[in-house]
Design a protein around this motif. Structure first.
Motif: not given
Lengths: 246, 59
Positions: A231-233, A235-236
């Motif tokens: 999920a973080l990737r 977003v990034q």
């Protein structure tokens, strides 16, 4: 139970019970080993070789139990779309495959001195081998698609279809002629096995079940961390915050 | 000494019993080692992605 369907609450719960379950695993397996190898009597027909039972039978129970759990979780995932059910099923599959492998190898090592052969293509042995391939197929399917939702659905369908094999394994020794001995613990009319052998058997089964729980909690935790990373990737990479839970 | 030897040979079945126990516990140990390594690797990756602390909330 439904409160645990929330991943964050599940994590907290898992952290709290992990040391206790690990303690039960070590104590029960330790006691089962000592009693099974030293104190339990040899069998009047099979001699000392019966001691293989204390790893073979609990492994086989785990192999079937874990597959059943995966099928139930897959059903929950397909019908109600519980994401945690899918995470649980995926985390459990390699453990189930491990217990099935132990069942096959220890069964072979027990078959040689008892039946005079490492392997026969009879109903019980063949259906357990199919169970092993079902596990491997499930694991392979989980990694087959780029899209995690698609592979989750395909694997869940495979797990449910493959569940037909579970009752076949359980009753194969009654339905077909086989070298394998019939059930002596899980029977409608109660166990026919003597307490001196039943106690180490149940201790090892408890130890294996607790060890499975420890592995499952570790693997689910790992999977939830991996999901956060994905999920973080996203977003990034600028995909925006709404593609969170893939 | 004789008792130890009798225990190890297991009435002639030692060559089947000991490998059975060895395989069982080797598979279980391998599963534990693999699962723990995967967890540590994922946790390390997550820490590197979130420089603002181990449990950086972001919802």
């Amino acid at each position: 139970m439904f409160e645990l369907a929330n991943p964050n609450r599940f994590q907290k719960f898992a952290k709290r019970i992990l040391p206790w379950v690990a303690g039960i695993a070590v104590a029960a397996m330790g006691a089962g080993l000592v009693i099974g190898l030293f104190l339990a009597p040899p069998d009047y027909q099979q001699g000392e070789s019966v001691r293989i039972m204390y790893v073979h039978v609990p492994s086989a129970w785990m192999a079937l139990g874990i597959y059943t759990a995966i099928a139930v979780a897959s059903g929950c995932f397909l019908i109600w779309k519980y994401p945690l059910a899918d995470v649980l099923a995926r985390a459990a599959a390699p453990i189930g495959a491990g217990f099935t492998l132990i069942t096959l190898v220890t069964g072979s090592l027990w078959g040689k001195p008892t039946w005079g052969t490492w392997w026969v293509w009879d109903a019980r042995l063949t259906s357990v081998l199919i169970l092993f391939f079902l596990y491997l197929g499930y694991i392979a399917l989980r990694n087959a698609f780029e899209d995690p939702t698609r592979s989750a659905k395909a694997a869940a369908v495979l797990a449910l279809v493959g569940f037909v094999n579970v009752p076949i394994i359980k009753w194969s020794v009654d339905w077909w002629h086989t070298l394998h001995q019939p059930a002596s613990v899980v029977r409608f009319d109660g166990p026919t096995i003597h307490a001196s052998m039943l106690i180490p058997l149940l201790l090892m089964a408890t130890g294996f079940a607790a060890f499975f729980t420890v592995l499952l909690l570790i693997r689910v935790r790992s999977a939830l961390v991996a999901r956060k990373i994905r999920a973080l990737r996203l977003v990034q990479a600028g995909a925006g915050p709404h593609i969170d839970e893939a | 000494m004789d008792r130890i030897e009798a225990f190890l040979t297991m009435g002639g079945y030692g060559e089947f019993i000991w490998p059975a126990y060895a395989v069982a516990f080797a598979v279980l140990a391998a599963l534990l080692a693999w699962s723990l390594r995967e967890l540590r690797r994922n946790e390390r990756t997550l820490r590197n992605l979130q420089p603002n602390g181990p449990d950086g909330r972001r919802e």
